[in-house]
Structures are given as C-alpha cells and as structure tokens.
Design an enzyme around this catalytic site. Structure first.
Site, PDB file in Angstrom:
ATOM      1  N   ASN B  66       0.781  -1.354   0.168  1.00  0.00           N
ATOM      2  CA  ASN B  66       0.101  -0.071  -0.123  1.00  0.00           C
ATOM      3  C   ASN B  66       0.853   1.210  -0.087  1.00  0.00           C
ATOM      4  O   ASN B  66       1.979   1.229   0.551  1.00  0.00           O
ATOM      5  CB  ASN B  66      -1.142  -0.020   1.184  1.00  0.00           C
ATOM      6  CG  ASN B  66      -0.518   0.638   2.467  1.00  0.00           C
ATOM      7  OD1 ASN B  66      -0.239   1.806   2.670  1.00  0.00           O
ATOM      8  ND2 ASN B  66      -0.008  -0.214   3.324  1.00  0.00           N
ATOM      9  N   ASN B 123       3.714   7.325  14.942  1.00  0.00           N
ATOM     10  CA  ASN B 123       4.340   6.311  13.776  1.00  0.00           C
ATOM     11  C   ASN B 123       5.268   7.303  13.087  1.00  0.00           C
ATOM     12  O   ASN B 123       5.297   8.199  12.343  1.00  0.00           O
ATOM     13  CB  ASN B 123       2.818   6.556  12.707  1.00  0.00           C
ATOM     14  CG  ASN B 123       3.053   5.870  11.436  1.00  0.00           C
ATOM     15  OD1 ASN B 123       4.263   5.184  11.048  1.00  0.00           O
ATOM     16  ND2 ASN B 123       2.071   6.188  10.475  1.00  0.00           N
ATOM     17  N   CYS B 126       5.952   5.516   8.574  1.00  0.00           N
ATOM     18  CA  CYS B 126       5.403   5.417   7.564  1.00  0.00           C
ATOM     19  C   CYS B 126       6.280   5.343   6.265  1.00  0.00           C
ATOM     20  O   CYS B 126       7.044   6.339   5.900  1.00  0.00           O
ATOM     21  CB  CYS B 126       4.246   6.441   7.222  1.00  0.00           C
ATOM     22  SG  CYS B 126       3.304   6.257   5.532  1.00  0.00           S
ATOM     23  N   ASN B 185       6.084  -1.574  11.726  1.00  0.00           N
ATOM     24  CA  ASN B 185       5.508  -1.035  10.491  1.00  0.00           C
ATOM     25  C   ASN B 185       5.659  -1.841   9.027  1.00  0.00           C
ATOM     26  O   ASN B 185       6.558  -3.080   9.468  1.00  0.00           O
ATOM     27  CB  ASN B 185       5.804   0.276  10.200  1.00  0.00           C
ATOM     28  CG  ASN B 185       4.598   1.261   9.477  1.00  0.00           C
ATOM     29  OD1 ASN B 185       3.846   0.645   8.767  1.00  0.00           O
ATOM     30  ND2 ASN B 185       4.461   2.550   9.775  1.00  0.00           N
TER      31      ASN B 185
END
Lengths: 238, 276
Positions: B66, B123, B126, B185
């Site tokens: 993704n 986070n 990413c 992640n």
C-alpha cells in the site's frame, strides 16, 4: 447495511466468454443497481476479496456475471454448486433511476451491472453492448437483455452486429447514458447529456475506510471508488 | 482474562493496526468491537494531507503493497470523532505522525487534553511519505520521541520500521521516553507501485526480528506483521508480545477480530483447564 453472508453457490457456469454465478444467501437482501459485493477467495496466497457488481438479484439469490482475468477469478470459476462462498455487501453507491429514456452502454464484462439497472429503470431503454468478437456472448444471455430493452451489439472484428467500438454508435437522443466497461471506453464517451459510469479499481476494505481505491477527479480531488462510487458522474472524472 | 499495556486494560490482546480501518466511522457503522481490545485509528497529522496519487494498492503473493501516503484531514477535523470514540466500549489510542518536531509537539499538547484517548502510537515509520521517515535515523528517533514525551503524559508507543539491526532503533525510542513499542510497520517493497508490504508474506521475517529483540527490551510490545489467524496471535504471544495488532487481515475478513478471538478463547480456556 452491508453484511457478511455465507452464500451457497446454486449456479456457476460458463456463458459465452463470461461466467454466470448465482449464490443463495438464505435471506432477503435489498440491493440497488450499481452496487457491488466482495467475494472472498479462499486461498492463503490471495488476500484481497474480488469485487463484482450485481448482475441480478431475486429475493435471496444474487447473480454475478464475471470474466476470468487472473488467479482469483480463475479460482472462483472452479467452484462447484454447493460450495459456500463468503460474500460481503452490498457496498458502494448506485445508479440513479431518474431517467426516462436511457442508453445503457457496456464494454465486455461491463455489461454485467446494466442488466439489473435495465430491470429497475422506467421508460425506454436501449442496451448498446460491445465486445472484441461475437463469441464473447452467449445467445441465452443476449436474449435476456433483449427481453427488457432494445439491444444493439457491436464487435471490433465485425463478426456479430456492427463493426467497431461502442463509442462510435452513441447518439445524443437519450436523456441519460449509463456506462460500464474499460476505462478507455468510459473516457471516450463525449456527449452533452449526463453520463453515469461505474468504475473499477483494486478494492481493499470495500467500505471506504482504507483510502486504497481512490481515483482522481478532474478537479484534483481523490474520491473512493468503493464508497463515493463505484458510480460517478463521468464528467467529474474525465 | 485481561491484558495490560502500561496500565491500559484490554479485554482481549487484539488491537487494530493503524490504517486499514481508517478512523472507524465506516467500520463501526457495519461491525462491532467484538473481539477487539484496543482501537488505533489511522494516523492523523497536524495539517491535512491529501495522500499519494493512485494507484495506492497492489496485491502480491500472500501480501498487499500500500501507498496511501497518510491521507487525513488533520487534527482539527479528527477531534470531531470524539462522539464515536466515546461511544466505543474499548479504549482508543491515537496514531500520530509529523514532518517537524513542532508538529509533533502541537499534536501531543492537543491530544494530552483528551480524556477519551488512552495513549499515543507515534508513527515514525510510514514508508510512503517522502522526507518524513525518521525511523531510519536513531538520533531522530530519540529526538522525536523526547519531543512528544515532554508534552504528553499518558503512554507513548513508538511504531518502528522493520530493520535488520532492530535494537539500534529501539534503544533511542526507549531512551527518548517511549513506554512501549509497536513492532513493526510495513516492509518497504515494490511491484508496480512502491510502498509498504503487509500480510502473511512478511510474517516469518517479522517473527525473527521480534524474537531477536524481545529478551533485550523490558517495555510492553505490540507485535504487528501478517497476523491472519489465532495461531499467528499465539505465536507472537508466546514470543512475548503483550498485545497483537491485526491490519491487512481485515481486508480478507472484516470480522477477523471476532473470528480470531473466538478461536483464541477456546484455546486459552483449554490451556487453563490443562494447568489445573
């Protein structure tokens, strides 16, 4: 409200260049033309469900018309009657049913959602269906379309109906065009009347959460095919 | 049986990985919290982000790449989700990301005032946003975590990228004040698009990394990576995970948390009975 159903296959057979799948989900479900279902592919190596727009819905039975394009649809085509399919839907928006004189343009397997749409529309309807060659369609299937509206067919090789592309045979005398098919076909529909088109992309969640299926509009915004679509006013997209 | 993450009580060890379920509006309209112990919505940033151009999803064998690019409407729109988060019968942890320390600090200050948010998952990793991947640099990891620590009083979980020498990146997060970790992640990958790979394909890699770090770390860890079944959950729990995140599996089965928990429960019951 969408739901996960454990549906039993009652029919899954080749019909011309396509497959016709009918699933009994054991309860009544209300589906709007243009909406889709996500079917789980029961293989460990395949993660994403495959999206199929509704071809027909009758009480507790849902039908889909699909083309085998990869290993997911290949797997589906090999399922036999009695197999339990995990099916999630109905999802997405739907075609508006306000037109009284409508042209329904389908390219290849894009003809699928137009049948249920044709059954739901009031007034005069005409199907304009295109394929590469005449053997793509089974006679039984074309007759089903012809029962609910006028039918004109176009093949690229001229083996059945008119020769060329469906987009060459679109005229402006209708109130609205509804279209589904390859993206190039949708892009080349250039008319002054309203056009609603159903788009196809890779779908992940199917209910608008993951933002994976967005398309860019002419205005530069991203819209979710699974939730804001799959039906769009094509003039906002291309 | 209950589970605890730095004082946050979870009724099950199953946590939504930030991302696949968005901010929850669509998901909880259709599905319940059954099976879940904690909800972590998709990452929010200080300013709105339009995200990456399509295509954003590509399927691989046993996985999904993704490249969403942290699409979100920014913290001020996010605050409007309060009624939803209050209505859930499970705790909600925010996921945040930023491109400057100032943004992280501002996000921390805002979220610190929210009594309905039990903690922050930071986070740092990413893989889809250019120039913002602090996860590649140990001193940045320290700096960002420390920046958030200064303004945020509740638990901070730092979500890191999978790295071949994981302790090099974990240590600065803990030194910077992380109360816990989310490991890891998605894995940077390319097929027709470049993005983060998730799904069963990455699980053996992540389990190896997880096994390597678990004994060297004494803060709670949420394990993440290719969890699709109750046995995957048990494997991570047996390796010492305090909770287990589920993400991509929601694409295959939106009711996966419920399915896994039912199976897990019967397994844990049998295990308890055998002990007696």
């Amino acid at each position: 409200m969408p739901k996960i159903y454990n549906g039993e296959i009652v029919e899954n057979r080749p019909i011309g260049g396509l497959f016709l799948l009918t699933v009994s989900i054991g309860e009544m479900v209300s589906v709007e033309p243009g909406q889709f279902f996500l079917i789980r592919i029961d293989r460990e190596d395949i993660i994403l469900r495959r999206a199929f727009s509704i071809f027909d819905a009758d009480r507790d039975k849902l039908s889909f018309l699909y083309r085998v394009v990869g290993k997911g649809t290949r797997w589906l085509s090999e399922r036999e009657v009695g197999y339990k399919l995990n099916i999630f839907g109905p999802l997405g928006n739907s075609f508006s049913l306000d037109s009284e004189r409508s042209l329904l343009v389908g390219g290849g397997s894009g003809m699928a959602p137009l049948y249920y749409l044709g059954k739901s529309l009031k007034g005069d309807i005409k199907f304009l269906l295109g394929a590469q060659t005449g053997s793509f369609w089974d006679r039984e299937l074309l007759l089903r379309y012809a029962e609910i509206g006028d039918l004109e067919i176009v093949t690229e090789d001229g083996s059945l109906g008119k020769r060329g592309l469906v987009t060459q045979y679109i005229d402006n005398s209708y109130k609205k065009i509804y279209a589904c098919g390859p993206i190039e076909m949708l892009k080349s529909i250039r008319v002054d009347i309203p056009v609603e088109g159903s788009l196809e992309t890779t779908i992940a969640c199917g209910f608008g959460a993951c933002r994976g299926c967005v398309i860019e509009t002419r205005g530069g915004e991203y819209r979710r095919v699974c939730k804001d679509g799959p039906v769009f006013n094509l003039k906002e997209i291309f | 049986m209950s589970w605890n993450l730095c004082g946050i009580e979870l009724r099950t060890p199953l946590v939504t990985a930030s991302g696949p379920l968005g901010w929850g509006e669509e998901f909880f309209e259709i599905f319940s919290t059954r099976g879940l112990g904690l909800f972590i919505p998709k990452t929010v940033t200080y300013n709105p982000k339009i995200g990456n151009p399509p295509p954003r999803i590509e399927e691989t064998i046993g996985g999904v790449i993704n490249s969403i690019g942290l699409e979100n409407e920014g913290i001020y729109k996010w605050l409007k989700l309060e009624p939803l988060y209050r209505s859930l019968d499970i705790p909600v942890m925010a996921s945040i990301a930023g491109s400057t320390l100032d943004e992280i600090s501002k996000l921390g200050e805002i979220i610190n005032k929210l009594d309905y948010i039990v903690g922050i998952e930071l986070n740092l990793s990413c893989p889809n946003v250019k120039g913002e991947n602090w996860s590649n640099n140990p001193s940045s990891i320290f700096e960002v975590t420390y920046t958030l620590r200064k303004v945020y009083n509740k638990p901070i979980f730092v979500k890191l990228a999978p790295k071949d020498t994981p302790m090099l990146y974990i240590k600065p997060a803990i030194d910077g004040g992380a109360d816990g970790l989310t490991l890891f992640n998605t894995f940077p990958a390319y097929k027709t698009i470049s993005g983060g790979l998730s799904g069963p394909a990455i699980r053996p890699i992540y389990m190896r990394l997880f096994r390597e770090v678990k004994d060297k770390v004494d803060v709670p860890i949420m394990a993440s990576g290719g969890v699709f079944s109750a046995s995957d959950v048990l494997e991570y729990l047996n390796l010492g995970a305090n909770a287990v995140q589920i993400g991509t599996a929601f694409f295959k089965d939106p009711d996966i948390a419920e399915r896994i928990y039912e199976e897990l429960e019967s397994f844990l019951e049998v295990k308890n009975r055998d002990r007696k």
